[in-house]
Design an enzyme around this catalytic site. Sequence first.
Site, short mmCIF file in Angstrom:
data_model
loop_
_atom_site.label_atom_id
_atom_site.label_comp_id
_atom_site.label_asym_id
_atom_site.label_seq_id
_atom_site.Cartn_x
_atom_site.Cartn_y
_atom_site.Cartn_z
N GLY A 296 -15.91 -12.87 -22.86
CA GLY A 296 -17.26 -12.31 -22.81
C GLY A 296 -17.28 -10.85 -22.35
O GLY A 296 -18.22 -10.11 -22.69
N GLU B 44 -16.69 -8.98 -25.43
CA GLU B 44 -17.88 -9.14 -26.26
C GLU B 44 -19.04 -8.26 -25.77
O GLU B 44 -19.77 -7.66 -26.56
CB GLU B 44 -18.30 -10.62 -26.29
CG GLU B 44 -17.27 -11.47 -27.02
CD GLU B 44 -17.51 -12.96 -26.86
OE1 GLU B 44 -17.57 -13.42 -25.70
OE2 GLU B 44 -17.63 -13.66 -27.86
N GLU C 70 -10.26 -17.05 -25.31
CA GLU C 70 -10.96 -18.34 -25.19
C GLU C 70 -10.15 -19.50 -25.75
O GLU C 70 -10.27 -20.63 -25.29
CB GLU C 70 -12.32 -18.27 -25.91
CG GLU C 70 -13.36 -17.40 -25.22
CD GLU C 70 -13.35 -15.95 -25.67
OE1 GLU C 70 -12.33 -15.49 -26.26
OE2 GLU C 70 -14.34 -15.24 -25.42
N ALA D 261 -16.84 -14.81 -19.54
CA ALA D 261 -17.87 -15.69 -19.01
C ALA D 261 -17.29 -16.41 -17.79
O ALA D 261 -16.07 -16.60 -17.70
CB ALA D 261 -18.28 -16.69 -20.07
N1 CAA Z 1 -14.37 -16.97 -14.70
C1 CAA Z 1 -14.40 -17.31 -13.39
N2 CAA Z 1 -13.55 -16.81 -12.47
C2 CAA Z 1 -12.63 -15.91 -12.91
C3 CAA Z 1 -12.56 -15.51 -14.25
C4 CAA Z 1 -13.50 -16.08 -15.18
N3 CAA Z 1 -13.55 -15.72 -16.48
N4 CAA Z 1 -11.54 -14.63 -14.38
C5 CAA Z 1 -11.01 -14.47 -13.15
N5 CAA Z 1 -11.67 -15.25 -12.27
C6 CAA Z 1 -11.41 -15.39 -10.83
C7 CAA Z 1 -10.17 -16.24 -10.58
O1 CAA Z 1 -10.48 -17.61 -10.65
C8 CAA Z 1 -9.80 -15.76 -9.20
O2 CAA Z 1 -10.62 -16.39 -8.25
P1 CAA Z 1 -9.98 -17.16 -6.97
O3 CAA Z 1 -9.28 -16.07 -6.21
O4 CAA Z 1 -11.16 -17.72 -6.29
O5 CAA Z 1 -9.02 -18.16 -7.53
C9 CAA Z 1 -10.16 -14.29 -9.22
O6 CAA Z 1 -11.10 -14.12 -10.27
C10 CAA Z 1 -8.98 -13.39 -9.52
O7 CAA Z 1 -8.38 -13.84 -10.71
P2 CAA Z 1 -6.81 -14.14 -10.84
O8 CAA Z 1 -6.26 -14.61 -9.56
O9 CAA Z 1 -6.62 -15.04 -12.04
O10 CAA Z 1 -6.27 -12.65 -11.14
P3 CAA Z 1 -4.97 -12.24 -11.94
O11 CAA Z 1 -4.85 -10.78 -11.72
O12 CAA Z 1 -3.82 -13.11 -11.59
O13 CAA Z 1 -5.29 -12.53 -13.48
C11 CAA Z 1 -6.67 -12.47 -15.46
C12 CAA Z 1 -6.30 -11.79 -14.14
C13 CAA Z 1 -5.51 -12.40 -16.45
C14 CAA Z 1 -7.86 -11.68 -16.02
C15 CAA Z 1 -7.07 -13.94 -15.22
O14 CAA Z 1 -7.99 -14.00 -14.15
C16 CAA Z 1 -7.69 -14.63 -16.40
O15 CAA Z 1 -6.97 -15.02 -17.32
N6 CAA Z 1 -9.04 -14.81 -16.37
C17 CAA Z 1 -9.74 -15.54 -17.39
C18 CAA Z 1 -9.87 -14.75 -18.68
C19 CAA Z 1 -10.56 -15.58 -19.73
O16 CAA Z 1 -10.09 -16.61 -20.15
N7 CAA Z 1 -11.74 -15.12 -20.20
C20 CAA Z 1 -12.54 -15.82 -21.18
C21 CAA Z 1 -13.61 -16.62 -20.51
S1 CAA Z 1 -14.49 -17.68 -21.64
C22 CAA Z 1 -15.64 -16.69 -22.38
O17 CAA Z 1 -15.75 -15.52 -22.08
C23 CAA Z 1 -16.53 -17.36 -23.40
C24 CAA Z 1 -17.36 -16.45 -24.22
O18 CAA Z 1 -16.90 -15.94 -25.22
C25 CAA Z 1 -18.75 -16.24 -23.92
#
Ligand code: CAA
Length: 257
Positions: free
Chosen positions: A108, A111, A131, A65
Amino acid sequence: MSYETIQVEIHGGAGLVRLHRPEALNALNARLIDELDQALTAFEADERIGCHVLTGSEKAFAAGADIKEMQAKSFADAYLGDFISRWECVARLRKPIIAAVSGYALGGGCELAMMCDFIIASETAQFGQPEIKLGVIPGAGGTQRLTRAIGKAKAMDLCLTGRFMGAEEAERAGLVARVVPEEQLFAEAIKAAQIVAGMSLPAAMTAKEAVDRAYESTLAEGVKFERRAFYALFATEDQKEGMAAFIEKRRPKFKNR
Ligand code: CAA
């Protein structure tokens, strides 16, 4: 129809939706879910389509998400707005849907893939429910579908530690149906979808419904449901054609496909 956050293509009987927010690793924001719903609804109504494929990019199926969109929400915003309920558009589909996953399928993203009927993964796929690291828990079925797919031990491991699981482990655990090299993922998923789309549509939709019923009922109830559904298919022309084609040693020409 032109979309901003997804791309849509038709390949034979397969309707493909590609998540496309490269700047955010396909993070799932409200606009994307809205467009996904519109595209899948259009495919459901399109007689040419017998099976959907949902995919992302090489680097990310979807990284979850959209955290930036969610971060400031209050409890009332989340509870009253119930934004996750929109995601059910994938779980509600009646035609089969295959997830083709490469790279990150997190939160998500994982999911959404699990709402599909089966997952074909590239060797680079990584699944996780991280999460917990954000101070929350999965909200689109992760604790439920993951547990049913891979059992309590691994589901707890993933949901409590937030670690990622590679494609090989995911296949061993039963989350993923097939693992293929990255460069073959697209072709493999489209080929699988076209095979499904070539079947009798009532039979394919009924098979999906019956397998799903295994999650919602006791074994006795599920078996009863399956038998009624099996008998009901004898009312279709496709059953007559499919069995006649077998006996006559030829390929079936299904009408409802
Ligand atoms: N939401 C918003 N933006 C996101 C994102 C997310 N879930 N995942 C990545 N991005 C964005 C980053 O903020 C970044 O943007 P900027 O360049 O503007 O800063 C861009 O995508 C690239 O990401 P990274 O620089 O972090 O890339 P990376 O290769 O270093 O890392 C990653 C990749 C490990 C996937 C890391 O991005 C990450 O941990 N992302 C979040 C994963 C996460 O926590 N997901 C769960 C979300 S909550 C959810 O989903 C709730 C639910 O159950 C419904």
